[in-house]
Motif scaffolding. Structure first.
Motif, PDB file in Angstrom:
ATOM      1  N   PRO A 285       0.799  -1.235   0.000  1.00 50.07           N
ATOM      2  CA  PRO A 285       0.000   0.000   0.000  1.00 50.07           C
ATOM      3  C   PRO A 285       0.824   1.273   0.000  1.00 50.07           C
ATOM      4  CG  PRO A 285      -0.068  -1.076   2.144  1.00 50.07           C
ATOM      5  CD  PRO A 285       0.599  -2.033   1.217  1.00 50.07           C
ATOM      6  N   ALA A 286       2.024   1.258   0.556  1.00 52.96           N
ATOM      7  CA  ALA A 286       2.815   2.483   0.655  1.00 52.96           C
ATOM      8  C   ALA A 286       3.390   2.916  -0.698  1.00 52.96           C
ATOM      9  CB  ALA A 286       3.953   2.297   1.658  1.00 52.96           C
ATOM     10  N   HIS A 287       3.483   1.979  -1.646  1.00 54.76           N
ATOM     11  CA  HIS A 287       4.119   2.311  -2.925  1.00 54.76           C
ATOM     12  C   HIS A 287       3.185   2.130  -4.115  1.00 54.76           C
ATOM     13  CE1 HIS A 287       7.476   1.179  -0.176  1.00 54.76           C
ATOM     14  NE2 HIS A 287       8.001   2.276  -0.688  1.00 54.76           N
ATOM     15  N   ARG A 288       1.911   1.922  -3.861  1.00 55.08           N
ATOM     16  CA  ARG A 288       0.960   1.733  -4.942  1.00 55.08           C
ATOM     17  C   ARG A 288      -0.180   2.738  -4.800  1.00 55.08           C
ATOM     18  NH1 ARG A 288       2.214  -0.940  -9.302  1.00 55.08           N
ATOM     19  NH2 ARG A 288       0.211  -2.032  -9.482  1.00 55.08           N
ATOM     20  N   GLY A 339     -14.497   7.400  13.988  1.00 51.69           N
ATOM     21  CA  GLY A 339     -14.802   6.089  14.559  1.00 51.69           C
ATOM     22  C   GLY A 339     -13.814   5.026  14.165  1.00 51.69           C
ATOM     23  N   MET A 340     -13.069   5.240  13.084  1.00 53.65           N
ATOM     24  CA  MET A 340     -12.004   4.334  12.675  1.00 53.65           C
ATOM     25  C   MET A 340     -10.632   4.926  12.936  1.00 53.65           C
ATOM     26  SD  MET A 340     -12.575   1.308  11.367  1.00 53.65           S
ATOM     27  CE  MET A 340     -14.076   0.347  11.193  1.00 53.65           C
ATOM     28  N   SER A 341     -10.460   6.189  12.542  1.00 55.83           N
ATOM     29  CA  SER A 341      -9.122   6.774  12.593  1.00 55.83           C
ATOM     30  C   SER A 341      -8.612   6.943  14.016  1.00 55.83           C
ATOM     31  CB  SER A 341      -9.115   8.122  11.862  1.00 55.83           C
ATOM     32  OG  SER A 341     -10.094   9.002  12.385  1.00 55.83           O
ATOM     33  N   VAL A 342      -9.505   7.214  14.978  1.00 49.14           N
ATOM     34  CA  VAL A 342      -9.046   7.368  16.367  1.00 49.14           C
ATOM     35  C   VAL A 342      -8.614   6.033  16.963  1.00 49.14           C
ATOM     36  CG1 VAL A 342      -9.771   7.966  18.709  1.00 49.14           C
ATOM     37  CG2 VAL A 342     -10.304   9.503  16.811  1.00 49.14           C
ATOM     38  N   PRO A 343      -9.456   4.979  16.941  1.00 49.99           N
ATOM     39  CA  PRO A 343      -8.993   3.713  17.534  1.00 49.99           C
ATOM     40  C   PRO A 343      -7.819   3.085  16.790  1.00 49.99           C
ATOM     41  CG  PRO A 343     -11.137   3.422  16.470  1.00 49.99           C
ATOM     42  CD  PRO A 343     -10.879   4.891  16.521  1.00 49.99           C
ATOM     43  N   LEU A 344      -7.630   3.413  15.515  1.00 51.75           N
ATOM     44  CA  LEU A 344      -6.529   2.831  14.751  1.00 51.75           C
ATOM     45  C   LEU A 344      -5.278   3.706  14.795  1.00 51.75           C
ATOM     46  CD1 LEU A 344      -8.401   1.427  11.617  1.00 51.75           C
ATOM     47  CD2 LEU A 344      -7.483   0.159  13.554  1.00 51.75           C
ATOM     48  N   THR A 345      -5.251   4.685  15.681  1.00 54.02           N
ATOM     49  CA  THR A 345      -4.071   5.543  15.827  1.00 54.02           C
ATOM     50  C   THR A 345      -2.780   4.744  16.027  1.00 54.02           C
ATOM     51  OG1 THR A 345      -5.262   7.498  16.587  1.00 54.02           O
ATOM     52  CG2 THR A 345      -2.996   7.246  17.343  1.00 54.02           C
ATOM     53  N   PRO A 346      -2.746   3.733  16.912  1.00 53.67           N
ATOM     54  CA  PRO A 346      -1.478   2.979  17.080  1.00 53.67           C
ATOM     55  C   PRO A 346      -0.993   2.361  15.774  1.00 53.67           C
ATOM     56  CG  PRO A 346      -2.985   2.496  18.885  1.00 53.67           C
ATOM     57  CD  PRO A 346      -3.769   3.285  17.876  1.00 53.67           C
ATOM     58  N   LEU A 347      -1.924   1.808  14.978  1.00 54.62           N
ATOM     59  CA  LEU A 347      -1.523   1.207  13.703  1.00 54.62           C
ATOM     60  C   LEU A 347      -0.985   2.274  12.758  1.00 54.62           C
ATOM     61  CD1 LEU A 347      -1.412  -1.178  11.724  1.00 54.62           C
ATOM     62  CD2 LEU A 347      -3.782  -0.650  11.087  1.00 54.62           C
ATOM     63  N   THR A 348      -1.632   3.427  12.699  1.00 53.54           N
ATOM     64  CA  THR A 348      -1.176   4.498  11.810  1.00 53.54           C
ATOM     65  C   THR A 348       0.201   4.978  12.204  1.00 53.54           C
ATOM     66  OG1 THR A 348      -3.478   5.185  11.476  1.00 53.54           O
ATOM     67  CG2 THR A 348      -1.766   6.759  10.876  1.00 53.54           C
ATOM     68  N   LEU A 349       0.435   5.169  13.499  1.00 52.37           N
ATOM     69  CA  LEU A 349       1.751   5.624  13.966  1.00 52.37           C
ATOM     70  C   LEU A 349       2.824   4.578  13.714  1.00 52.37           C
ATOM     71  CD1 LEU A 349       0.711   7.272  17.363  1.00 52.37           C
ATOM     72  CD2 LEU A 349       1.227   8.423  15.193  1.00 52.37           C
ATOM     73  N   LEU A 350       2.448   3.314  13.790  1.00 58.41           N
ATOM     74  CA  LEU A 350       3.428   2.244  13.640  1.00 58.41           C
ATOM     75  C   LEU A 350       3.714   1.917  12.177  1.00 58.41           C
ATOM     76  CD1 LEU A 350       5.160   0.032  15.025  1.00 58.41           C
ATOM     77  CD2 LEU A 350       3.153  -1.470  14.871  1.00 58.41           C
ATOM     78  N   ALA A 351       2.652   1.793  11.355  1.00 59.63           N
ATOM     79  CA  ALA A 351       2.816   1.314   9.981  1.00 59.63           C
ATOM     80  C   ALA A 351       2.604   2.379   8.927  1.00 59.63           C
ATOM     81  CB  ALA A 351       1.851   0.145   9.728  1.00 59.63           C
ATOM     82  N   GLY A 352       2.027   3.505   9.304  1.00 61.41           N
ATOM     83  CA  GLY A 352       1.795   4.577   8.335  1.00 61.41           C
ATOM     84  C   GLY A 352       0.353   4.614   7.866  1.00 61.41           C
ATOM     85  N   PRO A 353      -0.105   5.775   7.421  1.00 68.94           N
ATOM     86  CA  PRO A 353      -1.513   5.926   7.033  1.00 68.94           C
ATOM     87  C   PRO A 353      -1.895   5.127   5.798  1.00 68.94           C
ATOM     88  CG  PRO A 353      -0.269   7.907   6.485  1.00 68.94           C
ATOM     89  CD  PRO A 353       0.632   7.052   7.308  1.00 68.94           C
ATOM     90  N   ALA A 354      -0.938   4.852   4.909  1.00 66.32           N
ATOM     91  CA  ALA A 354      -1.266   4.078   3.711  1.00 66.32           C
ATOM     92  C   ALA A 354      -1.689   2.665   4.083  1.00 66.32           C
ATOM     93  CB  ALA A 354      -0.073   4.047   2.760  1.00 66.32           C
ATOM     94  N   VAL A 355      -1.006   2.069   5.034  1.00 65.19           N
ATOM     95  CA  VAL A 355      -1.354   0.723   5.492  1.00 65.19           C
ATOM     96  C   VAL A 355      -2.708   0.743   6.190  1.00 65.19           C
ATOM     97  CG1 VAL A 355      -0.709  -1.138   7.066  1.00 65.19           C
ATOM     98  CG2 VAL A 355       1.038  -0.032   5.661  1.00 65.19           C
ATOM     99  N   LEU A 357      -5.222   2.871   5.805  1.00 62.29           N
ATOM    100  CA  LEU A 357      -6.305   3.058   4.836  1.00 62.29           C
ATOM    101  C   LEU A 357      -6.560   1.780   4.053  1.00 62.29           C
ATOM    102  CD1 LEU A 357      -8.303   4.897   3.340  1.00 62.29           C
ATOM    103  CD2 LEU A 357      -6.444   5.497   1.777  1.00 62.29           C
ATOM    104  N   SER A 358      -5.513   1.092   3.636  1.00 62.01           N
ATOM    105  CA  SER A 358      -5.683  -0.138   2.873  1.00 62.01           C
ATOM    106  C   SER A 358      -6.419  -1.195   3.682  1.00 62.01           C
ATOM    107  CB  SER A 358      -4.312  -0.667   2.437  1.00 62.01           C
ATOM    108  OG  SER A 358      -4.439  -1.872   1.718  1.00 62.01           O
ATOM    109  N   LEU A 359      -6.034  -1.370   4.938  1.00 58.53           N
ATOM    110  CA  LEU A 359      -6.695  -2.364   5.783  1.00 58.53           C
ATOM    111  C   LEU A 359      -8.135  -1.976   6.080  1.00 58.53           C
ATOM    112  CD1 LEU A 359      -3.884  -3.321   8.326  1.00 58.53           C
ATOM    113  CD2 LEU A 359      -4.818  -4.720   6.486  1.00 58.53           C
TER     114      LEU A 359
END
Length: 826
Positions: A285-288, A339-355, A357-359
């Motif tokens: 997801p980060a390069h596509r 409702g998604m972006s707040v609880p998924l904050t740890p994933l975004t900080l760890l893997a990046g927003p592209a990952v 969004l894809s998930l």
């Protein structure tokens, strides 16, 4: 079974109706019961129908004697009527064993099971027969649904024990059925014989076991309100409650050991379908990039990134000035899916927003399909194949695939079926307070997933409710009070949770009144019958692009074969109230999506559109009207599920062949091709390597040339790759314009931003004069610009020359970009 045209004679010689009565020492009640049933089935002629077949066609009564020690058997054998038969067991083994024996001996196309005391009068058979005529295979005479009446009640202790047992059964064995133990049930004959033959319980728990078998087999069943009165002489003793508890425990244990594999397979298939759709981006997801998302993928990744940044730094998640600097962005007035972006904050900080969004989009689409599948199985079609096809159409229909490019708020819709289910529960009136509270919490959460989908879902539910109430007025009369009460409770729970964010959205910084959409944001009638660009077999990109204003808003495109199939389903199953209501919902939504006015294809005639009634109303003024056609997807999916369920149940091979062929021809052209993905444009080293840090100080912004806007938002990708370390002038978001605060896409335009965009589009260098230079200085000061950055792009030579004239100094080539350092006097 009702035949107003006269009695029906089954060609095979088998009876139309079998009445099965379990009996144990019933000599005092059985004579009256047999007379009452025979007279009713014989249309009240007083001779038990021997003068003719009566209104119910041919019939038989099977008495299943459970080892009686009184004169019960003699009462049956001495009757001069061959249609009243006796089957016996040598010793008393329980009601379950007697019913299994009696149903096995039955021969009718339909089977009525009733207790010997006729606590539910035989006249109630008409209600159950009507329910089976509407497509159900089992109708339960219920004392617990709206419309039921109870005459003489049981002793209070017996009633409380019965309720407690019923709660246990509903929780563990037969979810969704409120009265499992009422002894008045009408079945399709073959389904009844199959279910009772599969039973193992000999006692009173057989009712729950049979209903559980039917549910697991996907058989459509319904509870029908009936009249009921307690009769003295009950055979249920105190110890029987303990025995029933033990039987229910055994049934529940078998359920736990044997989950439905079909449901697990369905969920897995939905996930595989979603991964296949996103296969071009999912694995990297980060390069596509999905080019058909236009600039939306960059925007949504920025939304997830900025929310995670706000949460990590304990900032207000409803606002940011990282984009649109210095005015900022009202995030609540944009669809950031808190409702998604707040609880998924740890994933975004760890893997990046592209990952992230894809998930979210891949798993969210699969979860949406699974939720529709669950709802269809529960209320529409028990058959798992039918439910799978219906849910697949609801979730992977062409408009859903169009939004799957980069609109997660229209893809992650798993809460919508749950909200519909909770509203339907309210209609039953059983747990209004609890269901109202849960509905309020669900609605509040959906607000933070997407307000527009919730508004469209509400519109769809209102259309369905109006149609269903029109054809089933009895149900509407029984349901509106508990529904209204539950909705008021839900609103009292929901509003306190969302009132502050909504006030911020509509009255906070950078809020706006309404927003102007593309003038083509309505559906042409042809769009409803054409094929979408991403349809694998029938996709027509040129035609789809001519009928929709961009690739992410192909909100119809169901294809003419599906429209014909839906019409055939409506004609064939017209008697079913559910079919009528779903068809009305789909047609009304499609009609509304035509906009304020529409032209009749191939003519010059223009007619007023129904959307004119809603277009300027609060909330609706911001809706893209073509999206209303998305309501058609679940409605058509449920119609499809009903039809396939009916096809799979029919034994006429010609009908099955033609029906399955029609379904295949309607669905195959809609199968989506994987979304097109390309290698992502590399972020300039000036940004990626952190060189920008030497040019942008605290309180300043980085100004790309041209400024980012809805036409080119690549600078948002720069910002997310830089960890949101700098602020951007311009941007791609919804914000206010002018004193009236009308909503527009992007930051409020200024002289310099418009000039640079014009040069980028045309490639022409304008004659820059002193007044333009003065205006550029004013604009750069307004943006608090620390640096101007020009990356390689089409017409970059013209842009470079224009900027040099505006700022009065040449740029420097630094790490892959042209840079004008404004702090050094450029």
């Amino acid at each position: 079974m009702i035949d107003e045209g006269g009695p029906r004679i089954h060609e095979s010689g088998l009876p139309d109706l079998s009445v099965v009565i379990p009996a144990y020492n019933e000599e005092h009640r059985l004579t009256h019961t047999l007379d009452a049933i025979a007279d009713h089935l014989g249309d009240g002629d007083g001779d038990g129908g021997r003068a003719g077949n009566g209104r119910w066609g041919t019939w038989e009564i099977v008495i299943a004697d459970d080892g009686s020690t009184d004169a019960t058997r003699d009462l049956v054998t001495t009757r001069d009527d061959p249609r009243i038969r006796l089957v016996t067991t040598p010793r008393n083994r329980g009601k379950g064993h007697a019913l299994r024996l009696g149903v096995a001996a039955s021969r009718g196309r339909r089977v009525l099971v009733t207790d010997a005391d006729l606590a539910t009068p035989i006249e109630e058979l008409e209600r159950l027969d009507k329910a089976l005529s509407e497509g159900n295979s089992a109708a339960i005479g219920s004392r617990s649904v709206p419309g039921a009446t109870i005459g003489v009640r049981q002793h209070r202790i017996r009633e409380l024990l019965g309720r407690a047992g019923n709660v246990l059964i509903r929780r563990t064995v037969v979810p969704g059925v409120r009265d499992t133990q009422c002894g008045f049930k009408l079945f399709d004959g073959d389904r009844a014989r199959e279910a009772y033959a599969a039973s193992r319980v000999n006692g009173w728990g057989i009712d729950a076991e049979v209903l559980r078998h039917l549910q697991r087999a996907g058989v459509p069943l319904v509870e029908v309100p009936v009249r009921w009165s307690h009769r003295p002489g009950s055979k249920v003793g105190p110890l029987d409650y303990v025995r029933v508890l033990a039987e229910i425990t055994r049934i529940a244990a078998r359920s736990l050991r044997r989950p439905r594999p079909a449901d697990l397979y369905a969920a897995l298939l939905f996930l595989l379908m979603s991964v296949a759709l996103y296969s071009g981006r999912f694995f990297d997801p980060a390069h596509r990039y999905l080019p058909d998302s236009l600039r939306d993928q960059n925007q949504w990744e920025w939304f997830f990134a900025v929310t995670a940044d706000n949460v990590a730094h304990f900032r207000n998640p409803l606002f940011t000035d990282l984009q649109g600097f210095p005015d900022g962005v009202n995030l609540m007035a944009n669809t950031v899916m808190l409702g998604m972006s707040v609880p998924l904050t740890p994933l975004t900080l760890l893997a990046g927003p592209a990952v992230t969004l894809s998930l979210v989009m891949t798993l969210g689409l699969a979860a949406t399909a699974a939720a529709w599948y669950w709802l269809i199985v529960k209320y529409v079609a028990r058959g798992r194949i039918a439910a799978f096809l219906g849910a697949a159409l609801a979730s992977f229909a062409p408009p859903m695939v169009s939004h799957a490019h980069a609109h997660p708020n229209f893809v992650v819709l798993f809460m919508i079926p749950l909200i519909i289910d909770r509203a339907l529960r309210l209609c039953t009136g059983t747990r209004v307070v609890r269901d109202g509270v849960v509905l309020g919490l669900m609605a509040a959460y959906q607000v933070f997933l997407g307000e527009e989908p919730l508004l469209l879902a509400t519109l769809g539910m209102l259309l369905f409710a109006a149609a269903y109430a029109a054809v089933r007025r009895d149900t509407a009369r029984a349901s509106w009070r508990p529904l209204l009460r539950g909705l008021l409770i839900g609103a009292s729970v929901c509003l306190p949770l969302i009132v502050y964010p909504l006030v911020w959205q509509f009255a906070g910084p950078q809020s706006y009144t309404d927003i102007e959409h593309n003038p083509r944001s309505f559906n042409s009638p042809l769009a409803l019958l054409s094929f979408a660009e991403r349809s694998w077999l029938a996709g027509d990109a040129e035609r789809a692009n001519a009928l929709a204003f961009n690739t992410t808003e192909q909100n119809a495109f169901y294809g003419w074969p599906l429209a014909l199939l839906a019409l055939a389903i409506l004609v064939r199953l017209w008697k079913r109230a559910l079919v009528k209501a779903l068809a009305f919902t789909a047609v009304a939504a499609a009609f509304l999506s035509l906009g304020r006015e529409f032209r009749i294809p191939l003519t010059g005639i223009t007619l007023p559109g129904p959307w004119e009634l809603l277009a300027d109303k609060p909330l609706f003024e911001a809706v893209i009207e073509s999206r209303v056609a998305m309501i058609c997807a679940p409605a058509l999916g449920m119609l499809l599920a009903i039809a396939v369920d009916r096809l799979l149940a029919t034994r006429r091979m010609a009908i099955r062949y033609v029906g399955h062929l029609g379904v295949a021809l309607a669905l195959l052209p809609l199968v989506p091709a994987p979304l097109r993905a390309v290698d992502r444009t590399a972020v300039p080293a000036f940004i990626a390597d952190g060189t920008w840090k030497s040019y942008v100080r605290e309180g300043e912004s980085l100004v790309p040339v041209p400024l980012p806007d809805p036409g080119d938002a690549e600078a948002l990708h720069w910002q997310t790759e830089a960890g949101l370390g700098f602020r951007l002038a311009g941007g791609y978001f919804n914000g206010p314009y002018g004193e009236e605060r009308t909503g527009i896409y992007g930051a409020e335009p200024r002289f310099t931003s418009n000039l640079l965009r014009d040069v980028s589009d045309s490639g022409d260098v304008p004659p820059v004069n002193q007044s333009w230079r003065e205006q550029a200085r004013v604009d750069l000061a307004y943006w608090r610009a620390g640096v101007l950055v020009l990356a390689p792009q089409p017409n970059d030579g013209a842009l470079r020359e224009t900027v040099e004239k505006l700022v009065g100094a040449p740029g420097r080539w630094v790490d892959g970009v042209w840079v004008w350092d404004l702090r050094k006097g450029s």
